[in-house]
Design an enzyme around this catalytic site. Structure first.
Site, PDB file in Angstrom:
ATOM      1  N   SER A  13       1.243  -1.245   0.028  1.00 24.40           N
ATOM      2  CA  SER A  13      -0.404   0.047   0.351  1.00 24.40           C
ATOM      3  C   SER A  13       0.424   1.359  -0.105  1.00 24.40           C
ATOM      4  CB  SER A  13      -1.035  -0.054   1.068  1.00 24.40           C
ATOM      5  OG  SER A  13      -0.156  -0.858   2.541  1.00 24.40           O
ATOM      6  N   GLY A  14       1.792   0.980  -0.689  1.00 21.81           N
ATOM      7  CA  GLY A  14       2.124   2.378  -0.729  1.00 21.81           C
ATOM      8  C   GLY A  14       2.112   3.084  -2.378  1.00 21.81           C
ATOM      9  N   LYS A  35       0.825  -5.843   4.717  1.00 23.17           N
ATOM     10  CA  LYS A  35       1.505  -5.766   6.055  1.00 23.17           C
ATOM     11  C   LYS A  35       1.442  -5.205   7.068  1.00 23.17           C
ATOM     12  CE  LYS A  35       6.462  -5.866   4.747  1.00 23.17           C
ATOM     13  NZ  LYS A  35       7.200  -7.129   5.260  1.00 23.17           N
ATOM     14  N   TYR A  45       7.932   8.760   3.891  1.00 19.31           N
ATOM     15  CA  TYR A  45       9.009   8.892   4.004  1.00 19.31           C
ATOM     16  C   TYR A  45       9.814   9.392   3.134  1.00 19.31           C
ATOM     17  CZ  TYR A  45       8.220   5.627   8.189  1.00 19.31           C
ATOM     18  OH  TYR A  45       7.455   4.648   9.623  1.00 19.31           O
ATOM     19  N   GLY A  49      10.316  14.587  -3.887  1.00 24.50           N
ATOM     20  CA  GLY A  49       9.605  15.414  -4.312  1.00 24.50           C
ATOM     21  C   GLY A  49       9.452  14.239  -5.692  1.00 24.50           C
ATOM     22  N   GLU A 118      17.692  19.019  -7.717  1.00 23.57           N
ATOM     23  CA  GLU A 118      18.592  18.068  -7.491  1.00 23.57           C
ATOM     24  C   GLU A 118      19.392  17.549  -7.932  1.00 23.57           C
ATOM     25  OE1 GLU A 118      15.380  15.408  -5.591  1.00 23.57           O
ATOM     26  OE2 GLU A 118      14.748  16.197  -4.463  1.00 23.57           O
ATOM     27  N   ASP A 212      10.296  -8.524   0.088  1.00 26.30           N
ATOM     28  CA  ASP A 212       9.285 -10.093   0.138  1.00 26.30           C
ATOM     29  C   ASP A 212       9.024 -10.298  -0.903  1.00 26.30           C
ATOM     30  OD1 ASP A 212       9.535  -8.928   2.599  1.00 26.30           O
ATOM     31  OD2 ASP A 212       7.857  -8.791   3.538  1.00 26.30           O
ATOM     32  N   HIS A 233      22.781   6.926  -0.152  1.00 22.88           N
ATOM     33  CA  HIS A 233      22.049   8.153   0.149  1.00 22.88           C
ATOM     34  C   HIS A 233      22.980   8.720   0.166  1.00 22.88           C
ATOM     35  CE1 HIS A 233      20.349  12.223   0.721  1.00 22.88           C
ATOM     36  NE2 HIS A 233      19.340  11.803  -0.269  1.00 22.88           N
ATOM     37  N   ARG A 279      23.861  11.431  -6.681  1.00 20.11           N
ATOM     38  CA  ARG A 279      24.101  10.815  -6.019  1.00 20.11           C
ATOM     39  C   ARG A 279      25.131   9.278  -5.764  1.00 20.11           C
ATOM     40  NH1 ARG A 279      18.052   9.268  -3.832  1.00 20.11           N
ATOM     41  NH2 ARG A 279      17.716  11.553  -4.277  1.00 20.11           N
ATOM     42  N   HIS A 340      19.647   3.414   0.753  1.00 22.93           N
ATOM     43  CA  HIS A 340      18.578   3.590  -0.019  1.00 22.93           C
ATOM     44  C   HIS A 340      17.752   4.068  -0.731  1.00 22.93           C
ATOM     45  CE1 HIS A 340      16.604   7.551   0.105  1.00 22.93           C
ATOM     46  NE2 HIS A 340      16.752   7.928  -1.049  1.00 22.93           N
ATOM     47  N   ARG A 375      19.479   5.650 -10.538  1.00 24.89           N
ATOM     48  CA  ARG A 375      18.857   6.187 -10.020  1.00 24.89           C
ATOM     49  C   ARG A 375      18.623   7.623 -10.090  1.00 24.89           C
ATOM     50  NH1 ARG A 375      14.665   7.752  -5.612  1.00 24.89           N
ATOM     51  NH2 ARG A 375      16.147   8.124  -4.288  1.00 24.89           N
ATOM     52  N   SER A 380      11.583   7.638  -8.461  1.00 26.17           N
ATOM     53  CA  SER A 380      11.427   6.701  -8.050  1.00 26.17           C
ATOM     54  C   SER A 380      10.056   6.907  -7.863  1.00 26.17           C
ATOM     55  CB  SER A 380      12.183   5.505  -6.988  1.00 26.17           C
ATOM     56  OG  SER A 380      12.383   6.645  -6.010  1.00 26.17           O
TER      57      SER A 380
HETATM   58  C1  LIG Z   1      13.552   8.417   3.778  1.00 27.19           C
HETATM   59  C2  LIG Z   1      12.940   8.199   2.066  1.00 27.19           C
HETATM   60  C3  LIG Z   1      13.046   9.625   1.330  1.00 27.19           C
HETATM   61  C4  LIG Z   1      12.941   8.968  -0.061  1.00 27.19           C
HETATM   62  N1  LIG Z   1      12.869  10.148  -0.754  1.00 27.19           N
HETATM   63  C5  LIG Z   1      12.329  10.297  -1.933  1.00 27.19           C
HETATM   64  C6  LIG Z   1      11.763  10.680  -3.121  1.00 27.19           C
HETATM   65  O1  LIG Z   1      12.401  12.630  -2.883  1.00 27.19           O
HETATM   66  N2  LIG Z   1      12.218  11.242  -4.031  1.00 27.19           N
HETATM   67  C7  LIG Z   1      11.777  10.118  -5.081  1.00 27.19           C
HETATM   68  O2  LIG Z   1      11.289   9.264  -6.350  1.00 27.19           O
HETATM   69  N3  LIG Z   1      11.865   8.252  -4.398  1.00 27.19           N
HETATM   70  C8  LIG Z   1      11.965   8.872  -3.067  1.00 27.19           C
HETATM   71  N4  LIG Z   1      12.681   8.083  -1.674  1.00 27.19           N
HETATM   72  C9  LIG Z   1      12.155   6.319  -2.875  1.00 27.19           C
HETATM   73  C10 LIG Z   1      10.346   6.172  -3.065  1.00 27.19           C
HETATM   74  O3  LIG Z   1      10.213   6.927  -1.523  1.00 27.19           O
HETATM   75  C11 LIG Z   1      10.264   4.443  -2.982  1.00 27.19           C
HETATM   76  O4  LIG Z   1      11.350   4.725  -3.817  1.00 27.19           O
HETATM   77  C12 LIG Z   1       8.687   4.752  -3.259  1.00 27.19           C
HETATM   78  O5  LIG Z   1       7.624   5.523  -2.969  1.00 27.19           O
HETATM   79  C13 LIG Z   1       8.641   3.209  -2.772  1.00 27.19           C
HETATM   80  O6  LIG Z   1       7.272   3.257  -2.960  1.00 27.19           O
HETATM   81  P1  LIG Z   1       6.277   1.545  -3.572  1.00 27.19           P
HETATM   82  O7  LIG Z   1       4.883   1.837  -3.780  1.00 27.19           O
HETATM   83  O8  LIG Z   1       6.902   0.903  -4.474  1.00 27.19           O
HETATM   84  O9  LIG Z   1       7.075   1.152  -2.025  1.00 27.19           O
HETATM   85  P2  LIG Z   1       6.493   1.802  -0.788  1.00 27.19           P
HETATM   86  O10 LIG Z   1       6.431   2.329  -0.689  1.00 27.19           O
HETATM   87  O11 LIG Z   1       7.523   0.737   0.434  1.00 27.19           O
HETATM   88  O12 LIG Z   1       5.413   0.524  -0.663  1.00 27.19           O
HETATM   89  C14 LIG Z   1       6.093  -1.019   0.051  1.00 27.19           C
HETATM   90  C15 LIG Z   1       4.245  -1.260   0.971  1.00 27.19           C
HETATM   91  O13 LIG Z   1       4.531  -3.292   0.336  1.00 27.19           O
HETATM   92  C16 LIG Z   1       3.468  -3.879   1.437  1.00 27.19           C
HETATM   93  N5  LIG Z   1       5.060  -5.183   2.094  1.00 27.19           N
HETATM   94  C17 LIG Z   1       5.901  -5.167   1.428  1.00 27.19           C
HETATM   95  N6  LIG Z   1       5.680  -6.624   1.858  1.00 27.19           N
HETATM   96  C18 LIG Z   1       4.851  -7.374   1.835  1.00 27.19           C
HETATM   97  C19 LIG Z   1       4.542  -7.951   2.662  1.00 27.19           C
HETATM   98  N7  LIG Z   1       4.716  -9.185   2.664  1.00 27.19           N
HETATM   99  N8  LIG Z   1       2.513  -8.392   1.950  1.00 27.19           N
HETATM  100  C20 LIG Z   1       2.214  -7.333   2.248  1.00 27.19           C
HETATM  101  N9  LIG Z   1       2.566  -6.409   1.629  1.00 27.19           N
HETATM  102  C21 LIG Z   1       3.889  -6.474   2.115  1.00 27.19           C
HETATM  103  C22 LIG Z   1       4.861  -2.741   2.888  1.00 27.19           C
HETATM  104  O14 LIG Z   1       3.802  -2.703   3.881  1.00 27.19           O
HETATM  105  C23 LIG Z   1       4.023  -1.151   2.089  1.00 27.19           C
HETATM  106  O15 LIG Z   1       2.539  -1.270   2.061  1.00 27.19           O
HETATM  107  C24 LIG Z   1      12.673   7.834  -0.277  1.00 27.19           C
HETATM  108  C25 LIG Z   1      12.977   7.162   0.407  1.00 27.19           C
HETATM  109  C26 LIG Z   1      12.862   6.838   1.542  1.00 27.19           C
HETATM  110  C27 LIG Z   1      13.251   5.477   2.325  1.00 27.19           C
END
Ligand SMILES: Cc1cc2nc3c(=O)[nH]c(=O)nc-3n(C[C@H](O)[C@H](O)[C@H](O)COP(=O)(O)OP(=O)(O)OC[C@H]3O[C@@H](n4cnc5c(N)ncnc54)[C@H](O)[C@@H]3O)c2cc1C
Length: 502
Positions: A13-14, A35, A45, A49, A118, A212, A233, A279, A340, A375, A380
């Site tokens: 749920s990201g 999860k 987090y 942007g 950036e 996972d 990072h 980076r 990172h 990247r 991302s």
């Molecule tokens: C501190 C920080 C700063 C960042 N800043 C930037 C930025 O400024 N700009 C940018 O573009 N990117 C940035 N990034 C990177 C970016 O945030 C991530 O790459 C992006 O949010 C990933 O999104 P996602 O939906 O793929 O995964 P996520 O947002 O990580 O979501 C993953 C989801 O999967 C769920 N999950 C995982 N395993 C399981 C399982 N086995 N069963 C059920 N659910 C599960 C988790 O609970 C979560 O809900 C940053 C990352 C961090 C950590």
């Protein structure tokens, strides 16, 4: 217990998972398994942007060029073109569902987005919400998900297995809170489980980032690629009471200067772009400077900026630093590099399709080809949005499989005491041997030790279900891909830097 059926099943749920769900719900019922709590994700987090060529002096061609330069020749050009041309629409979509981004101040700028700059970007093109863009985006997507009854979500639902029938992914099984194991079937499964930062000792990633999705995909034969390209990072806080808190790239964009403990602006010795070099170059320079001077950190100096500018542009950072007694308008900020972002992942096409029928992937867990060997900052969140949107369109052509759901298998969990020990050993091995600077010997050692840890995990007696234990097993699988990718890569490119190949 009978399986629950949805048209589309989302794992995670990201931003990738929720934006897919919001767009797919217009043509089917969507179920989300996540999860932890709905908003707990890497997405929440993100500070800096989202990159998009929406400024007056900008163009998708320039964004494309910057992305290709950062990717060091290993990007998939078609995927990059798709990413950058879709970016303005992706931002529009976020605004449409209620995300608020900073705007220029003054009547002459009516409705104009304020754009940050950036490292690696030739123009100001970072759409942001102060320094908590991810929090604002996650707020907007979770509110939209909660507002529709076509999406059902299950929190504390840990997915343990993708269910396959006749070579097709037809659902998943999950341990849901206190309810125990439940199965879910769907026409298409979207894997959006994010990154794997917890494979290292020091990472900016939250506790959910345990690879996972890589392990789930591995179990069903999905192709996994380029895991050696791990982004570190350059600037995370180095303080005994608060480690790994991210000091966003935007701070360097706003004029932050890197100094060693002697006060020297050492980036002059490493790259003509100084603090705004990509980076990997800044992280390697800091690593080299710390090793050269035998110190545990370097410093980010913003004392020349006004206190108002710092607290206005970086409220979260200012607030967090205050908790450990650092006042950035007066004190240099102690920083070190930390893991990172994972550039590699499950190979997908432009529609998020993997090589396994019925299985899609998007976001950090996927390898769409847009990042190549490195990247570009803020690409991302954009990638998660753009490819989740195309997948939501593509799944329309999936038909209900007339296939029975197989029984889920029993996951092998070990005691949490053993899992803690194995996970800690793994993190130390990865940090010491597969970090910013690698060698053939260190990679070989890492490969051997990880195989031993895997054998030990598999040989330990079974315990009751433990998410921590399964995550540890998933981290072992992920680490295997990182190390084997790094050993196979026989050139220094982008984020992969092996001293024996210099
Ligand atoms: C501190 C920080 C700063 C960042 N800043 C930037 C930025 O400024 N700009 C940018 O573009 N990117 C940035 N990034 C990177 C970016 O945030 C991530 O790459 C992006 O949010 C990933 O999104 P996602 O939906 O793929 O995964 P996520 O947002 O990580 O979501 C993953 C989801 O999967 C769920 N999950 C995982 N395993 C399981 C399982 N086995 N069963 C059920 N659910 C599960 C988790 O609970 C979560 O809900 C940053 C990352 C961090 C950590």
């Amino acid at each position: 217990m009978k399986p629950e059926h949805f048209d589309y099943l989302v794992i995670g749920s990201g931003l990738a998972g929720l934006s897919f769900a919001l767009q797919a719900q217009s043509h089917g019922r969507v179920g989300i398994l996540t999860k932890a709590e709905l908003a707990e994700s890497n997405t929440s987090y993100a500070q800096g942007g989202i990159a998009a060529a929406v400024g007056e002096s900008d163009s998708w061609q320039l964004h494309e060029e910057d992305t290709l330069v950062a990717g060091a020749g290993l990007c998939d050009r078609e995927a990059v073109r798709f990413l950058v041309t879709q970016a303005p629409d992706a931002i529009e979509w976020l605004i449409h569902i209620g995300a608020q981004f900073d705007q220029m101040v003054g009547p002459e700028y009516f409705n104009q987005l304020a754009l940050g700059r950036e490292g690696g970007h030739s123009r100001s093109r970072i759409v942001h919400h102060a320094d908590k863009t991810g929090w604002e985006i996650e707020r907007a997507v979770t509110s939209a998900v909660r507002a529709t009854d076509r999406i059902t979500f299950f929190e504390n639902a840990f997915v343990t297995e993708l269910l396959m029938t006749d070579g097709r992914c037809v659902g998943a099984s999950a341990v849901v809170g206190d309810l125990g194991t439940r199965t879910f079937s769907a026409k298409a499964v979207m894997l959006a489980t994010g990154g794997c930062g917890r494979v290292y000792q020091h990472t900016t990633n939250p506790r959910i980032a345990t690879g996972d999705g890589i392990a789930l995909a591995h179990q069903v034969g999905a192709k996994i690629h380029q895991m050696e390209f791990m982004q570190f990072h350059p600037t995370t806080l180095s303080h005994p009471q608060m480690r790994n808190f991210l000091i966003s790239e935007a701070v360097r964009g706003a004029g932050g200067i890197l100094r060693n403990h002697l006060g020297t602006r050492f980036m002059y010795n490493y790259d003509s772009r100084l603090e705004l070099a990509p980076r990997d170059i800044v992280a390697r320079a800091i690593d080299a400077e710390m090793k050269r001077l035998d110190t545990w950190c370097v410093y980010l100096d913003v004392t020349h900026l006004s206190p108002e500018k710092i607290s206005e542009e970086f409220p979260t950072i200012t607030e967090q630093l205050a908790k450990v007694g650092i006042l950035p308008h007066k004190d240099w900020i102690p920083v070190v590099p930390a893991q990172h972002y994972s550039c590699g992942g499950i190979i997908t096409d432009l529609n998020g399709k993997t090589n396994v029928p019925g299985l899609y992937a998007a976001g950090e867990v996927a390898c769409t080809g847009v990042h190549g060997a490195n990247r570009l900052a803020s690409n991302s969140l954009l990638e998660a949005l753009v490819f989740a949107a195309s997948a939501a369109e593509a799944v329309r052509s999936e038909t209900t499989p007339s296939l029975d759901l197989p029984e889920p298998s029993q996951s092998h969990c070990i005691s949490e005491t053993d899992a803690v020990r194995i996970r800690r050993s793994l993190q130390i091995i990865m940090t010491d041997n597969v970090g910013i600077v690698r060698t053939d010997k260190a990679l070989e050692e890492a490969g051997r030790r990880i195989s031993e840890l895997r054998a030990e995990y598999d040989s330990l007696p079974s315990s009751a279900f433990s998410a921590y234990s399964l995550e540890t097993s998933n981290l072992l699988t992920t680490a295997h891909y990182v190390v084997s990718g790094a050993r196979a890569r026989r050139e220094n490119v982008g984020l992969h830097y092996n001293l024996d190949l210099v």
